[in-house]
Design a protein around this motif. Structure first.
Motif, PDB file in Angstrom:
ATOM      1  N   ASP A 149       0.724  -1.565  -0.006  1.00  0.00           N
ATOM      2  CA  ASP A 149       0.018   0.157   0.152  1.00  0.00           C
ATOM      3  C   ASP A 149       0.825   1.310   0.050  1.00  0.00           C
ATOM      4  N   LEU A 150       2.144   1.046   0.053  1.00  0.00           N
ATOM      5  CA  LEU A 150       3.140   2.525   0.440  1.00  0.00           C
ATOM      6  C   LEU A 150       3.289   3.199  -0.939  1.00  0.00           C
ATOM      7  N   VAL A 151       3.499   2.442  -1.967  1.00  0.00           N
ATOM      8  CA  VAL A 151       3.996   3.018  -3.396  1.00  0.00           C
ATOM      9  C   VAL A 151       2.918   4.084  -3.841  1.00  0.00           C
ATOM     10  N   PRO A 152       1.548   3.776  -3.896  1.00  0.00           N
ATOM     11  CA  PRO A 152       0.602   4.742  -4.353  1.00  0.00           C
ATOM     12  C   PRO A 152       0.565   6.025  -3.279  1.00  0.00           C
ATOM     13  N   ILE A 153       0.845   5.781  -1.912  1.00  0.00           N
ATOM     14  CA  ILE A 153       0.866   6.959  -1.067  1.00  0.00           C
ATOM     15  C   ILE A 153       2.135   7.869  -1.312  1.00  0.00           C
ATOM     16  N   GLY A 160       1.183  13.384  -7.315  1.00  0.00           N
ATOM     17  CA  GLY A 160       0.490  12.628  -8.287  1.00  0.00           C
ATOM     18  C   GLY A 160       1.436  12.158  -9.671  1.00  0.00           C
ATOM     19  N   VAL A 161       2.527  11.748  -9.315  1.00  0.00           N
ATOM     20  CA  VAL A 161       3.494  11.196 -10.256  1.00  0.00           C
ATOM     21  C   VAL A 161       2.940  10.016 -10.900  1.00  0.00           C
ATOM     22  N   PRO A 162       2.792   9.692 -12.175  1.00  0.00           N
ATOM     23  CA  PRO A 162       2.226   8.505 -12.823  1.00  0.00           C
ATOM     24  C   PRO A 162       3.161   7.347 -12.533  1.00  0.00           C
ATOM     25  N   PRO A 163       2.669   6.195 -12.367  1.00  0.00           N
ATOM     26  CA  PRO A 163       3.541   4.928 -12.016  1.00  0.00           C
ATOM     27  C   PRO A 163       4.380   4.906 -13.177  1.00  0.00           C
ATOM     28  N   GLU A 164       4.201   5.024 -14.262  1.00  0.00           N
ATOM     29  CA  GLU A 164       5.109   4.832 -15.303  1.00  0.00           C
ATOM     30  C   GLU A 164       6.445   5.600 -15.442  1.00  0.00           C
ATOM     31  N   ALA A 165       6.482   6.755 -14.658  1.00  0.00           N
ATOM     32  CA  ALA A 165       7.319   7.874 -14.450  1.00  0.00           C
ATOM     33  C   ALA A 165       8.229   7.623 -13.163  1.00  0.00           C
ATOM     34  N   CYS A 178       5.854  -4.900  -3.965  1.00  0.00           N
ATOM     35  CA  CYS A 178       4.997  -3.375  -3.834  1.00  0.00           C
ATOM     36  C   CYS A 178       5.285  -2.569  -4.832  1.00  0.00           C
ATOM     37  N   ALA A 179       6.336  -2.629  -5.680  1.00  0.00           N
ATOM     38  CA  ALA A 179       6.464  -1.946  -6.826  1.00  0.00           C
ATOM     39  C   ALA A 179       5.424  -2.649  -8.020  1.00  0.00           C
ATOM     40  N   ARG A 180       5.515  -3.834  -8.178  1.00  0.00           N
ATOM     41  CA  ARG A 180       4.436  -4.445  -9.103  1.00  0.00           C
ATOM     42  C   ARG A 180       2.947  -4.233  -8.599  1.00  0.00           C
ATOM     43  N   ALA A 181       2.671  -4.313  -7.314  1.00  0.00           N
ATOM     44  CA  ALA A 181       1.360  -3.742  -7.078  1.00  0.00           C
ATOM     45  C   ALA A 181       0.770  -2.482  -7.397  1.00  0.00           C
ATOM     46  N   ALA A 182       1.718  -1.483  -7.725  1.00  0.00           N
ATOM     47  CA  ALA A 182       1.401  -0.100  -7.973  1.00  0.00           C
ATOM     48  C   ALA A 182       1.712   0.175  -9.405  1.00  0.00           C
ATOM     49  N   GLY A 183       2.322  -0.691 -10.048  1.00  0.00           N
ATOM     50  CA  GLY A 183       2.569  -0.604 -11.691  1.00  0.00           C
ATOM     51  C   GLY A 183       3.794   0.233 -11.890  1.00  0.00           C
ATOM     52  N   VAL A 184       4.763   0.078 -10.930  1.00  0.00           N
ATOM     53  CA  VAL A 184       5.909   0.940 -10.912  1.00  0.00           C
ATOM     54  C   VAL A 184       7.101  -0.165 -11.233  1.00  0.00           C
ATOM     55  N   ARG A 185       8.126   0.411 -12.331  1.00  0.00           N
ATOM     56  CA  ARG A 185       9.384  -0.229 -12.348  1.00  0.00           C
ATOM     57  C   ARG A 185      10.179  -0.583 -11.192  1.00  0.00           C
TER      58      ARG A 185
END
Length: 221
Positions: A149-153, A160-165, A178-185
């Protein structure tokens, strides 16, 4: 052409720094000194402090309702050990150069860590890592007990940085999760408790022995 990286979210323990046995000692004090060598039965690696507190209490046959008190005592105990962290802790290889290079590239850098806000600040200030870290554009163990739950926070706090950035950089499977859960590299480095072969089998976007050469990777589009 991919999205330009605008935010890197760092794990702390095992990725940027090691605090020696200070966290273990502070947790042992916080639970009342009744648990000897807690890390032998409860792995701290990649976990949030609230999760660790509940696990230690469960191991001792005590109620999870005690966790808020344990966490408050833990934060106080680690705060008193600021100088010990400075003496016994260390910054991991290539960290200073990597943080500075990303800052020059105008990449914002926060942390995503299972540490409480207060204990994270103790560690990064004691070891001189505050210059390039934006501790407001970050997320901590007291924000959510589940690391996923931490990355989206942190993304929201960074405006509001987009996950792909964004990238998460860590040293455990929990960082990748946790990265995968938020769609972050995710970049994993073998500077913690997991070796390169183990991390390479997990399917992260990149895996390295340490942070050498990481800047070019993190800035790739």
């Amino acid at each position: 052409m991919g999205t330009r990286t605008s935010l890197v979210l760092w794990d702390l323990d095992g990725t940027l720094l090691r605090a020696g046995g200070v966290s273990r000692d502070a947790f042992t004090e916080a639970v009342g000194g009744t648990i000897e060598h807690p890390e032998e039965k409860v792995s701290f690696s990649g976990r949030t402090d609230p999760w660790i507190a509940r696990a230690l209490l469960e191991q001792a046959g005590r109620s999870a309702d005690e966790a808020p008190g344990v966490l408050a005592r833990y934060a106080e105990a680690l705060g008193r050990r600021h100088d010990q962290v400075a003496r016994e802790g260390r910054v991991l290889p290539h960290v200073h150069d990597t943080l500075a290079a990303l800052a020059r590239a105008q990449v914002r850098q926060g942390v995503v860590t299972g540490n409480l806000t207060a204990t994270a600040r103790v560690k990064v200030t004691a070891l001189g890592l505050t210059e390039h870290l934006d501790l407001a554009a970050s997320a901590y163990g007291d924000d959510a007990p589940i690391r996923d739950d931490l990355v989206p926070i942190a993304l929201a706090r960074a405006g509001g940085v987009p996950p792909e950035a964004a990238w998460v950089v860590g040293d455990t499977p929990h960082d990748l999760q946790c990265a995968r859960a938020a769609g972050v590299r995710c970049l994993l480095v073998a500077t913690g408790g997991h070796d390169l072969a183990e991390l390479s089998a997990l399917g992260a976007d990149a895996v390295r022995p340490d942070l050498a050469g990481a800047v070019a990777l993190l800035l790739e589009r």
